[in-house]
Design a protein around this motif. Structure first.
Motif, PDB file in Angstrom:
ATOM      1  N   ALA A   1       3.603   2.372   6.402  1.00  0.00           N
ATOM      2  CA  ALA A   1       3.930   2.387   4.977  1.00  0.00           C
ATOM      3  C   ALA A   1       4.890   1.261   4.627  1.00  0.00           C
ATOM      4  O   ALA A   1       4.719   0.580   3.595  1.00  0.00           O
ATOM      5  CB  ALA A   1       4.535   3.741   4.591  1.00  0.00           C
ATOM      6  N   ILE A   2       5.896   1.030   5.475  1.00  0.00           N
ATOM      7  CA  ILE A   2       6.835  -0.063   5.220  1.00  0.00           C
ATOM      8  C   ILE A   2       6.111  -1.403   5.267  1.00  0.00           C
ATOM      9  O   ILE A   2       6.337  -2.288   4.428  1.00  0.00           O
ATOM     10  CB  ILE A   2       7.977  -0.023   6.253  1.00  0.00           C
ATOM     11  CG1 ILE A   2       8.848   1.209   6.032  1.00  0.00           C
ATOM     12  CG2 ILE A   2       8.829  -1.294   6.167  1.00  0.00           C
ATOM     13  CD1 ILE A   2       9.917   1.395   7.079  1.00  0.00           C
ATOM     14  N   GLY A   3       5.216  -1.561   6.253  1.00  0.00           N
ATOM     15  CA  GLY A   3       4.456  -2.801   6.333  1.00  0.00           C
ATOM     16  C   GLY A   3       3.604  -3.037   5.100  1.00  0.00           C
ATOM     17  O   GLY A   3       3.524  -4.168   4.590  1.00  0.00           O
ATOM     18  N   TRP A   4       3.001  -1.955   4.584  1.00  0.00           N
ATOM     19  CA  TRP A   4       2.193  -2.097   3.374  1.00  0.00           C
ATOM     20  C   TRP A   4       3.059  -2.477   2.179  1.00  0.00           C
ATOM     21  O   TRP A   4       2.673  -3.318   1.356  1.00  0.00           O
ATOM     22  CB  TRP A   4       1.429  -0.810   3.102  1.00  0.00           C
ATOM     23  CG  TRP A   4       0.726  -0.807   1.777  1.00  0.00           C
ATOM     24  CD1 TRP A   4       1.017  -0.057   0.688  1.00  0.00           C
ATOM     25  CD2 TRP A   4      -0.380  -1.637   1.407  1.00  0.00           C
ATOM     26  NE1 TRP A   4       0.167  -0.339  -0.348  1.00  0.00           N
ATOM     27  CE2 TRP A   4      -0.714  -1.326   0.063  1.00  0.00           C
ATOM     28  CE3 TRP A   4      -1.117  -2.618   2.073  1.00  0.00           C
ATOM     29  CZ2 TRP A   4      -1.742  -1.950  -0.600  1.00  0.00           C
ATOM     30  CZ3 TRP A   4      -2.167  -3.233   1.389  1.00  0.00           C
ATOM     31  CH2 TRP A   4      -2.461  -2.902   0.067  1.00  0.00           C
ATOM     32  N   LEU A   5       4.232  -1.878   2.082  1.00  0.00           N
ATOM     33  CA  LEU A   5       5.127  -2.204   0.978  1.00  0.00           C
ATOM     34  C   LEU A   5       5.552  -3.664   1.014  1.00  0.00           C
ATOM     35  O   LEU A   5       5.743  -4.306  -0.031  1.00  0.00           O
ATOM     36  CB  LEU A   5       6.370  -1.307   1.019  1.00  0.00           C
ATOM     37  CG  LEU A   5       6.155   0.170   0.688  1.00  0.00           C
ATOM     38  CD1 LEU A   5       7.440   0.948   0.915  1.00  0.00           C
ATOM     39  CD2 LEU A   5       5.697   0.338  -0.754  1.00  0.00           C
ATOM     40  N   LEU A   6       5.701  -4.217   2.217  1.00  0.00           N
ATOM     41  CA  LEU A   6       6.148  -5.607   2.340  1.00  0.00           C
ATOM     42  C   LEU A   6       5.069  -6.609   1.965  1.00  0.00           C
ATOM     43  O   LEU A   6       5.367  -7.712   1.507  1.00  0.00           O
ATOM     44  CB  LEU A   6       6.622  -5.867   3.778  1.00  0.00           C
ATOM     45  CG  LEU A   6       7.902  -5.166   4.210  1.00  0.00           C
ATOM     46  CD1 LEU A   6       8.198  -5.439   5.674  1.00  0.00           C
ATOM     47  CD2 LEU A   6       9.082  -5.612   3.353  1.00  0.00           C
TER      48      LEU A   6
ATOM     49  N   LEU B   1       5.395   5.871   9.082  1.00  0.00           N
ATOM     50  CA  LEU B   1       6.482   5.227   8.343  1.00  0.00           C
ATOM     51  C   LEU B   1       6.425   3.711   8.483  1.00  0.00           C
ATOM     52  O   LEU B   1       6.548   2.977   7.493  1.00  0.00           O
ATOM     53  CB  LEU B   1       7.828   5.753   8.846  1.00  0.00           C
ATOM     54  CG  LEU B   1       9.074   5.080   8.251  1.00  0.00           C
ATOM     55  CD1 LEU B   1       9.140   5.311   6.744  1.00  0.00           C
ATOM     56  CD2 LEU B   1      10.330   5.591   8.932  1.00  0.00           C
ATOM     57  N   LEU B   2       6.200   3.225   9.696  1.00  0.00           N
ATOM     58  CA  LEU B   2       6.123   1.777   9.914  1.00  0.00           C
ATOM     59  C   LEU B   2       4.927   1.174   9.178  1.00  0.00           C
ATOM     60  O   LEU B   2       5.019   0.068   8.624  1.00  0.00           O
ATOM     61  CB  LEU B   2       6.044   1.479  11.410  1.00  0.00           C
ATOM     62  CG  LEU B   2       7.311   1.786  12.214  1.00  0.00           C
ATOM     63  CD1 LEU B   2       7.066   1.582  13.702  1.00  0.00           C
ATOM     64  CD2 LEU B   2       8.472   0.907  11.741  1.00  0.00           C
TER      65      LEU B   2
ATOM     66  N   SER C   1       6.200  -4.937  -6.403  1.00  0.00           N
ATOM     67  CA  SER C   1       6.020  -5.840  -5.272  1.00  0.00           C
ATOM     68  C   SER C   1       7.233  -6.745  -5.112  1.00  0.00           C
ATOM     69  O   SER C   1       7.744  -7.318  -6.083  1.00  0.00           O
ATOM     70  CB  SER C   1       4.759  -6.695  -5.470  1.00  0.00           C
ATOM     71  OG  SER C   1       4.647  -7.661  -4.443  1.00  0.00           O
TER      72      SER C   1
END
Length: 432
Positions: free
Chosen positions: A422-427, A419-420, A294
């Protein structure tokens, strides 16, 4: 397709048009000059099926090389059985042997049905099933963890190959897109970090089946992917958002129902046999502190005090990263023939110099300034802050994506929306 530039299309006997990377991608075209240049204008073009077959064969070969590089990177830890701190200092840590041993599988524990020395296995049911399969496929003894890692490496290589093939099939006339996945540096450093490639492969098979109107089979495969890694649910959300935008939400219904049934087929028997073992993962996920993957852990790590109340300082080699990046770019420019150099060098030389200066200097600034800044603001987050960030952040990401999908001029494809998400979840995710 006739409104696209002629340079971006290759007419294959009038039957299909495909994208040639060396001809249509400026960067790859410039790099290809080192090996003879782009595909010739008068070269006899194959048909679409032959073109896709060549791309898939080459992408599969690249995927094998990439996983060999990942295995080479992790070989040091494999030789020392992942002892700390060497698994961190040599950048070869892997969750596979760590979770396998901490879950009690080395002592014969059945995941979820029996508790090990540290309690029940805190992994999704699908992941636990794969770990149990690895135990059945490997001998015990002092080399058990090495065997588990080796067999898992073969399995992850197969999963990467399946992923690459699915990407190539979904890309259609852009069949070489699979090569970007196959040769990705992310795979080198993270391909053997965990069993995540299995969920990625299952999810891509699900999307490939859905694209070929086999919604029920695709949904089951996606449900299995979510059972291995719940984050794969972003693929289902992306499919539903795009289907709603195209006015075909009813067509995506069987896909969503099959995904739910696939997930239940894996999880429901375990939940009925051992509720405590099944919910251990979700309970740990809710109570866990910030995970190592994280971004919200970075201030806490840098703000940690050690002997003498000194803040952990970034190593000097961090400052060298910018210089190495600039040197690599200049080497690329030097190797590019003069006639094609304009493709890799911006027209504004002043802008280029400013960017290169920032890239070279910024890491040094971080090394020099960051410890002082972090010593003032880098305190550990209170317990539960990560959960609040996730519970508030991901709905905001989802709302933003819904608004974007509804307002786009043309209906978007599933891949960029996924993709967006997944990126949002990673952030916003507190634990990765």
């Amino acid at each position: 397709m006739t409104d696209q530039p002629a340079s971006a299309l290759s007419d294959l006997d009038g039957r299909a048009r495909v994208v040639s990377p060396s001809r249509d991608d400026p960067l790859i075209g410039a790099l290809s000059e080192v090996a003879g240049g782009p595909v010739g204008r008068y070269r006899a073009a194959p048909d679409l099926e032959s073109w896709a077959r060549r791309a898939l064969v080459a992408s599969t070969f690249f995927a094998s090389l990439t996983m060999l590089a990942a295995l080479f990177l992790g070989n040091h830890c494999r030789s020392i059985l992942w002892r700390a701190p060497f698994q961190f200092t040599h950048l070869c840590y892997s969750d596979i042997p760590a979770v396998y041993s901490s879950g009690g599988l080395t002592t014969g524990v059945v995941p979820f049905l029996q508790a090990g020395p540290s309690g029940y296995l805190t992994q999704p049911v699908g992941t636990g099933g794969v770990l149990l399969l690895l135990r059945w496929l490997t001998p015990g003894g002092s080399t058990e963890l090495r065997w588990v890692f080796d067999v898992a490496s073969v399995l992850m290589t197969a999963c990467l190959v399946v992923t690459v093939i699915c990407v190539g099939l979904l890309a259609g006339r852009r069949a070489w897109d699979g090569a970007m996945v196959a040769a990705s540096p992310v795979v080198v450093f993270s391909g053997l970090l965990s069993l995540d490639l299995l969920s990625v492969a299952l999810g891509m098979v699900g999307l490939a089946c859905f694209a070929r109107r086999r919604e029920r089979l695709g949904g089951v495969m996606l449900g299995l992917a979510v059972a291995v890694r719940p984050v794969e649910v972003v693929l289902l959300i992306a499919v539903l958002l795009v289907a709603a935008r195209r006015g075909r939400l009813a067509a995506a219904g069987p896909f969503a129902v099959a995904a739910l049934l696939g997930w239940l087929a894996v999880n429901l028997p375990v939940a009925l046999l051992s509720w405590a073992g099944w919910q251990a993962y979700f309970g740990q996920l809710w109570k866990a502190d910030l995970g190592y993957g994280s971004i919200w852990l970075v201030p806490q790590i840098l703000g940690t005090e050690i002997a003498g109340n000194a803040v952990i300082r970034p190593s000097l080699w961090v400052g060298v990263i910018g210089i190495v990046a600039v040197a690599g770019y200049l080497m690329l420019v030097a190797l590019t023939p003069r006639a094609s150099r304009s493709k890799v060098v911006p027209e504004s030389r002043g802008f280029l110099l400013v960017v290169l200066a920032l890239v070279a200097a910024l890491p040094f600034v971080v090394v020099a300034v960051m410890p002082a800044v972090v010593s003032k603001i880098g305190h550990p987050m209170p317990a539960g802050t990560g959960r609040v960030i996730a519970l508030v952040g991901f709905p905001l990401v989802l709302i933003a994506l819904v608004v974007m999908v509804r307002r786009t001029i043309h209906p978007p494809r599933v891949a960029p929306i996924a993709l967006l998400l997944a990126i949002g979840w990673l952030l916003v995710s507190p634990a990765m």
